[in-house]
Design a protein around this motif. Structure first.
Motif, PDB file in Angstrom:
ATOM      1  N   MET A  93       0.772  -1.142   0.048  1.00 25.48           N
ATOM      2  CA  MET A  93      -0.024   0.104   0.213  1.00 25.48           C
ATOM      3  C   MET A  93       0.710   1.410  -0.120  1.00 25.48           C
ATOM      4  O   MET A  93       2.195   1.240   0.604  1.00 25.48           O
ATOM      5  CB  MET A  93      -1.082   0.102   1.419  1.00 25.48           C
ATOM      6  N   SER A  94       0.388   2.368  -0.181  1.00 20.50           N
ATOM      7  CA  SER A  94       1.006   3.744  -0.328  1.00 20.50           C
ATOM      8  C   SER A  94       1.174   3.863   1.400  1.00 20.50           C
ATOM      9  O   SER A  94       0.477   3.601   2.015  1.00 20.50           O
ATOM     10  CB  SER A  94       0.275   4.730  -0.913  1.00 20.50           C
ATOM     11  N   ALA A  95       2.304   4.750   1.486  1.00 20.98           N
ATOM     12  CA  ALA A  95       2.614   5.046   2.735  1.00 20.98           C
ATOM     13  C   ALA A  95       1.560   5.882   3.557  1.00 20.98           C
ATOM     14  O   ALA A  95       1.271   5.580   4.695  1.00 20.98           O
ATOM     15  CB  ALA A  95       3.889   5.947   2.992  1.00 20.98           C
ATOM     16  N   ALA A  96       0.950   6.552   2.828  1.00 19.30           N
ATOM     17  CA  ALA A  96      -0.350   7.351   3.471  1.00 19.30           C
ATOM     18  C   ALA A  96      -1.520   6.467   3.807  1.00 19.30           C
ATOM     19  O   ALA A  96      -2.265   6.833   4.698  1.00 19.30           O
ATOM     20  CB  ALA A  96      -0.965   8.417   2.291  1.00 19.30           C
ATOM     21  N   ASP A  97      -1.559   5.245   3.056  1.00 14.45           N
ATOM     22  CA  ASP A  97      -2.905   4.409   3.501  1.00 14.45           C
ATOM     23  C   ASP A  97      -2.610   3.326   4.383  1.00 14.45           C
ATOM     24  O   ASP A  97      -3.386   2.705   5.080  1.00 14.45           O
ATOM     25  CB  ASP A  97      -3.303   3.829   2.204  1.00 14.45           C
ATOM     26  N   ARG A  98      -1.297   3.134   4.758  1.00 13.53           N
ATOM     27  CA  ARG A  98      -0.882   2.086   5.549  1.00 13.53           C
ATOM     28  C   ARG A  98      -1.438   2.343   7.079  1.00 13.53           C
ATOM     29  O   ARG A  98      -1.372   3.444   7.453  1.00 13.53           O
ATOM     30  CB  ARG A  98       0.609   1.792   5.582  1.00 13.53           C
ATOM     31  N   PRO A  99      -1.613   1.278   7.889  1.00 13.57           N
ATOM     32  CA  PRO A  99      -1.914   1.501   9.300  1.00 13.57           C
ATOM     33  C   PRO A  99      -0.784   1.840   9.701  1.00 13.57           C
ATOM     34  O   PRO A  99       0.227   1.484   9.354  1.00 13.57           O
ATOM     35  CB  PRO A  99      -2.522  -0.049   9.606  1.00 13.57           C
ATOM     36  N   THR A 100      -0.782   2.363  11.153  1.00 17.76           N
ATOM     37  CA  THR A 100       0.518   2.715  11.572  1.00 17.76           C
ATOM     38  C   THR A 100       1.363   1.699  12.661  1.00 17.76           C
ATOM     39  O   THR A 100       2.399   1.684  12.790  1.00 17.76           O
ATOM     40  CB  THR A 100       0.118   3.964  12.977  1.00 17.76           C
ATOM     41  N   VAL A 101       0.469   0.557  12.900  1.00 16.31           N
ATOM     42  CA  VAL A 101       1.041  -0.669  13.480  1.00 16.31           C
ATOM     43  C   VAL A 101       0.288  -1.811  13.378  1.00 16.31           C
ATOM     44  O   VAL A 101      -0.991  -2.146  13.076  1.00 16.31           O
ATOM     45  CB  VAL A 101       0.770  -0.397  15.316  1.00 16.31           C
ATOM     46  N   LEU A 102       1.040  -3.133  13.414  1.00 14.32           N
ATOM     47  CA  LEU A 102       0.365  -4.093  13.019  1.00 14.32           C
ATOM     48  C   LEU A 102       0.985  -5.102  14.666  1.00 14.32           C
ATOM     49  O   LEU A 102       2.131  -5.253  14.832  1.00 14.32           O
ATOM     50  CB  LEU A 102       1.160  -4.995  12.035  1.00 14.32           C
ATOM     51  N   LEU A 103      -0.041  -5.571  15.244  1.00 13.86           N
ATOM     52  CA  LEU A 103       0.176  -6.391  16.384  1.00 13.86           C
ATOM     53  C   LEU A 103      -0.114  -7.706  16.058  1.00 13.86           C
ATOM     54  O   LEU A 103      -1.032  -7.890  15.570  1.00 13.86           O
ATOM     55  CB  LEU A 103      -0.595  -6.115  17.514  1.00 13.86           C
ATOM     56  N   ASN A 104       0.835  -8.481  16.070  1.00 16.68           N
ATOM     57  CA  ASN A 104       0.915  -9.956  15.605  1.00 16.68           C
ATOM     58  C   ASN A 104       0.825 -10.951  16.505  1.00 16.68           C
ATOM     59  O   ASN A 104       2.153 -10.800  17.319  1.00 16.68           O
ATOM     60  CB  ASN A 104       1.605 -10.207  14.198  1.00 16.68           C
ATOM     61  N   ALA A 105       0.276 -11.817  16.501  1.00 15.93           N
ATOM     62  CA  ALA A 105       0.578 -12.929  17.590  1.00 15.93           C
ATOM     63  C   ALA A 105       1.627 -13.734  17.353  1.00 15.93           C
ATOM     64  O   ALA A 105       2.166 -13.973  16.483  1.00 15.93           O
ATOM     65  CB  ALA A 105      -0.823 -14.093  17.580  1.00 15.93           C
ATOM     66  N   SER A 106       2.192 -14.210  18.529  1.00 16.46           N
ATOM     67  CA  SER A 106       3.267 -15.141  18.354  1.00 16.46           C
ATOM     68  C   SER A 106       3.229 -15.834  19.747  1.00 16.46           C
ATOM     69  O   SER A 106       2.078 -16.025  20.543  1.00 16.46           O
ATOM     70  CB  SER A 106       4.869 -14.543  18.233  1.00 16.46           C
ATOM     71  N   ALA A 107       4.269 -16.497  20.222  1.00 17.52           N
ATOM     72  CA  ALA A 107       4.169 -17.468  21.433  1.00 17.52           C
ATOM     73  C   ALA A 107       5.374 -17.457  21.963  1.00 17.52           C
ATOM     74  O   ALA A 107       6.469 -17.407  21.648  1.00 17.52           O
ATOM     75  CB  ALA A 107       3.533 -18.612  21.317  1.00 17.52           C
ATOM     76  N   VAL A 108       5.286 -17.731  23.345  1.00 14.89           N
ATOM     77  CA  VAL A 108       6.706 -18.077  24.134  1.00 14.89           C
ATOM     78  C   VAL A 108       7.231 -19.334  23.540  1.00 14.89           C
ATOM     79  O   VAL A 108       8.470 -19.612  23.982  1.00 14.89           O
ATOM     80  CB  VAL A 108       6.515 -18.228  25.660  1.00 14.89           C
ATOM     81  N   GLY A 109       6.692 -20.080  22.990  1.00 17.29           N
ATOM     82  CA  GLY A 109       6.956 -21.468  22.386  1.00 17.29           C
ATOM     83  C   GLY A 109       8.347 -21.123  21.610  1.00 17.29           C
ATOM     84  O   GLY A 109       8.981 -21.972  21.167  1.00 17.29           O
ATOM     85  N   TRP A 110       8.450 -19.794  21.016  1.00 18.20           N
ATOM     86  CA  TRP A 110       9.841 -19.348  20.341  1.00 18.20           C
ATOM     87  C   TRP A 110      10.978 -19.928  21.021  1.00 18.20           C
ATOM     88  O   TRP A 110      11.835 -20.057  20.481  1.00 18.20           O
ATOM     89  CB  TRP A 110       9.880 -17.845  20.245  1.00 18.20           C
ATOM     90  N   TYR A 111      10.962 -19.799  22.404  1.00 16.84           N
ATOM     91  CA  TYR A 111      12.133 -20.166  23.031  1.00 16.84           C
ATOM     92  C   TYR A 111      12.611 -21.607  23.364  1.00 16.84           C
ATOM     93  O   TYR A 111      13.835 -22.134  23.797  1.00 16.84           O
ATOM     94  CB  TYR A 111      12.121 -19.360  24.382  1.00 16.84           C
ATOM     95  N   GLY A 112      11.597 -22.448  22.928  1.00 16.34           N
ATOM     96  CA  GLY A 112      11.863 -24.020  23.037  1.00 16.34           C
ATOM     97  C   GLY A 112      11.921 -24.170  24.432  1.00 16.34           C
ATOM     98  O   GLY A 112      11.485 -23.555  25.351  1.00 16.34           O
ATOM     99  N   ASN A 113      12.702 -25.301  24.771  1.00 15.39           N
ATOM    100  CA  ASN A 113      12.842 -25.904  26.055  1.00 15.39           C
ATOM    101  C   ASN A 113      14.041 -24.953  26.820  1.00 15.39           C
ATOM    102  O   ASN A 113      15.158 -25.437  26.379  1.00 15.39           O
ATOM    103  CB  ASN A 113      13.100 -27.543  26.206  1.00 15.39           C
TER     104      ASN A 113
END
Length: 299
Positions: free
Chosen positions: A100-120
């Motif tokens: 999208m053009s810069a003028a039309d873009r939202p200012t923020v994207l909050l995207n889910a992730s998880a603490v599973g990132w760190y493994g054991n």
């Protein structure tokens, strides 16, 4: 704010919609079926289809979409569902925003992730700057988070919500445990020494609201309470809150029979601390497990 949201029908999504609406925000819901109400818009993330005009109407985008990791017994097919339901949605949103053009873009994207990132991590404490671990969920989190990079490269503020285990009687970690605990046939899982990065539902909602509002916060954020506990401690506190015994440990082999591939993740130890939220001055309503469990069962 005008907020475009995916994953609105899930355990966390339904509660976040209620919270954001109560705070005075306007929430537009992304759905895969034909829209039924004026606040719904259709998309097809499996085919990377999303009308940019829908995104252009939003100040912020929140993506909580993803199949539940504990909803079904894991086999190869369900592992693919877990991965694709997260990566396809994140990729579709990020690429659409970047195009999208810069003028039309939202200012923020909050995207889910998880603490599973760190493994054991065993007894080792980890914060947001710790590298990804090993295992299926760690691999999923790695590609899940990477899928948001097009939006980040387009100078949109991206927050990756590395959520722990939200506590509420209607879902998540707590719901499947309530009946066996009330029947007195529950206990610690395996050795009980594995760390659980929990958070109360109220604190999770408050943290997400803060991350929407604070334009100085970006990147990965551990959305967890400040005092993780071991599974044995969690079991003991839940039994005390329910006034029931919890003396029957569930051996690892039984979990593997019952849960299949998910058993490994259920026995994983992840000792995660909320470094970013702490430095941002976030105040937890329920920083300790006993009050968080009481709130989860009564509010």
């Amino acid at each position: 704010m005008r907020i475009l949201m995916a994953g609105v029908s899930g355990f966390l999504g339904t509660r976040l919609v209620d919270r954001l609406t109560a705070d005075g925000h306007q929430v537009t819901r992304l759905v895969r079926r034909a829209p039924r109400t004026p606040d719904e818009r259709q998309w097809n993330p499996s085919a990377a289809q999303l009308d940019p005009a829908v995104v252009a109407d939003a100040d912020a985008v929140v993506n909580l979409a993803g199949a539940g990791v504990g909803d079904k017994r894991w086999n190869d097919e369900y592992r693919r569902v877990i991965r694709s339901s997260r990566v396809d949605t994140s990729t579709t949103l990020a690429i659409t925003i970047a195009g999208m053009s810069a003028a039309d873009r939202p200012t923020v994207l909050l995207n889910a992730s998880a603490v599973g990132w760190y493994g054991n991590t065993g007894d080792r404490v980890v914060e947001e700057d710790s590298p990804a671990g090993e295992g299926f969920l760690a691999d999923v989190c790695r590609v899940w988070e990477a899928a948001t990079r097009p939006a980040e490269d387009a100078d949109v503020r991206v927050v990756r919500l590395r959520t722990g285990l939200p506590l509420h009687r209607d879902g998540g970690l707590l719901k499947p445990q309530l009946l066996p605990f009330r029947l007195g046939i529950a206990g610690r899982l395996g050795s009980g020494r594995q760390w659980l990065p929990w958070i109360s539902m109220r604190d999770w909602l408050d943290a997400v609201a803060l991350l929407l509002a604070r334009d100085d916060l970006a990147g990965p954020v551990n959305v967890v309470g400040p005092n993780p506990v071991t599974n044995a401690e969690f079991t003991r506190e839940l039994a005390r809150e329910l006034h029931r015994p919890a003396i029957i440990p569930i051996p690892a082999v039984a979990l593997k029979i019952a849960l299949g591939g998910f058993a490994h993740e259920a026995l994983t130890s992840t000792r995660v601390l909320p470094g970013v939220l702490t430095k941002a001055g976030f105040t937890w309503t329920h920083p300790h497990l006993p009050t968080a469990l009481h709130a989860a069962l009564t509010e």
